[in-house]
Write a protein that holds these residues in place. Structure first.
Motif, short mmCIF file in Angstrom:
data_model
loop_
_atom_site.label_atom_id
_atom_site.label_comp_id
_atom_site.label_asym_id
_atom_site.label_seq_id
_atom_site.Cartn_x
_atom_site.Cartn_y
_atom_site.Cartn_z
N LYS A 10 0.85 -1.18 0.00
CA LYS A 10 0.00 0.00 0.00
C LYS A 10 0.89 1.24 0.00
N THR A 40 4.01 0.03 -5.90
CA THR A 40 2.91 -0.33 -5.01
C THR A 40 1.92 -1.21 -5.77
N GLU A 42 -0.75 -0.28 -7.08
CA GLU A 42 -1.17 0.45 -8.28
C GLU A 42 -0.21 0.16 -9.43
N GLY A 45 -0.86 -3.36 -10.78
CA GLY A 45 -2.03 -3.43 -11.65
C GLY A 45 -1.77 -2.84 -13.02
N LYS A 46 -1.10 -1.69 -13.06
CA LYS A 46 -0.79 -1.04 -14.35
C LYS A 46 0.14 -1.91 -15.17
N SER A 209 0.30 11.10 -3.28
CA SER A 209 0.00 9.95 -4.14
C SER A 209 -1.40 9.42 -3.84
N ILE A 213 -4.82 9.44 -6.50
CA ILE A 213 -5.69 8.32 -6.83
C ILE A 213 -7.15 8.69 -6.61
N ALA A 219 -6.26 5.19 -12.07
CA ALA A 219 -5.29 4.81 -11.05
C ALA A 219 -5.94 3.89 -10.01
N ALA A 220 -7.19 4.18 -9.66
CA ALA A 220 -7.91 3.32 -8.70
C ALA A 220 -8.13 1.94 -9.29
N HIS A 222 -6.15 0.45 -11.55
CA HIS A 222 -4.85 -0.22 -11.50
C HIS A 222 -4.59 -0.77 -10.09
N ARG A 223 -4.93 0.04 -9.08
CA ARG A 223 -4.73 -0.38 -7.69
C ARG A 223 -5.58 -1.60 -7.38
#
Length: 234
Positions: A10, A40, A42, A45-46, A209, A213, A219-220, A222-223
């Motif tokens: 996180k 992280t 995120e 995920g990306k 950061s 998000i 971005a959310a 990806h997280r």
């Protein structure tokens, strides 16, 4: 230590590692004046989306090793409940983690295989016990709710309530005056907080950061991918 989980990191967990433009990775948010990329959930995920859209990396190739090392640095080892997060053993465990990539496939005949990774014994059972001991009534805080999730939901309901306020009527059946609507909106901000307030109060790279998000559905997303793909159930 027998019970620990290896999950995505996180942004507000501390000891975040950053990827810099020269390929180096360390805990400094900046390198020669340029901001690094926080490693992280995120980032995970990306990167997963990027990997899924491009040619499969050959296991052991330089690019494969580079990517898996980046992903490894986006992980964190969590000890048992209430375990000291500064225990050096946790970093030692992370240093010995190996990340492997396995690509999902689709076949024309739809005879597909899904690989489900079964967590190590006792890594999830203690959390199940924790929730069993909670009151079994509606209104509980959902599992997998982290501080950033709370902030996102507060801002979501902030906007939702403000939209409802515009539809409220007074005792005379007439729409509320703009002044009354503004006053109610201010009360909502005081209770739930506002994006502008969170942005103004952000004091360091971590908090900035998190705020970023809050204003970025991508971005959310990806997280969320990073959380689910690393089985973040800590």
């Amino acid at each position: 230590m027998d019970t620990y989980t290896i999950v995505g990191r996180k942004i507000d967990q501390g000891k975040t590692r950053y990827l810099h433009s020269d390929g180096s990775i360390d805990q400094n948010p900046n390198n020669n004046g340029a901001a690094g990329t926080a490693l992280t959930v995120e980032f995970i995920g990306k990167k997963i989306i990027e990997l899924s859209q491009n040619a499969h990396l050959e296991r052991g190739s330089p690019e494969y090793l580079k990517v898996t090392e980046q992903l490894r640095n986006a992980l964190v080892v969590k000890g048992p409940f209430n375990h000291d997060p500064n225990d050096p053993k946790l970093e030692e465990l992370l240093d010995n983690v190996t990340v492997e990539l396995k690509y999902d496939e689709r076949t024309p005949l739809d005879k597909n295989v899904r690989t489900l990774v079964i967590p190590a014994k006792d890594t999830l059972a203690y959390r199940e016990t924790f929730f069993k001991e909670k009151d079994q009534i509606p209104g509980y805080e959902p599992p997998l709710t982290y501080e950033l999730d709370r902030l996102m939901m507060r801002l979501y309901f902030n906007r939702l309530i403000k939209e409802l306020v515009t539809e409220f009527t007074g005792t005379d059946g007439q729409p509320l005056s703009q002044a009354d609507q503004n006053k109610m909106a201010e009360d909502v901000d005081k209770k739930l907080g506002s994006y502008d307030e969170l942005l103004a109060d952000a004091e360091d790279e971590t908090e900035l950061s998190m705020v970023r998000i809050l204003a970025s559905p991508v971005a959310a997303f990806h997280r969320a991918i990073g959380i689910y793909i690393t089985e973040m159930c800590d």
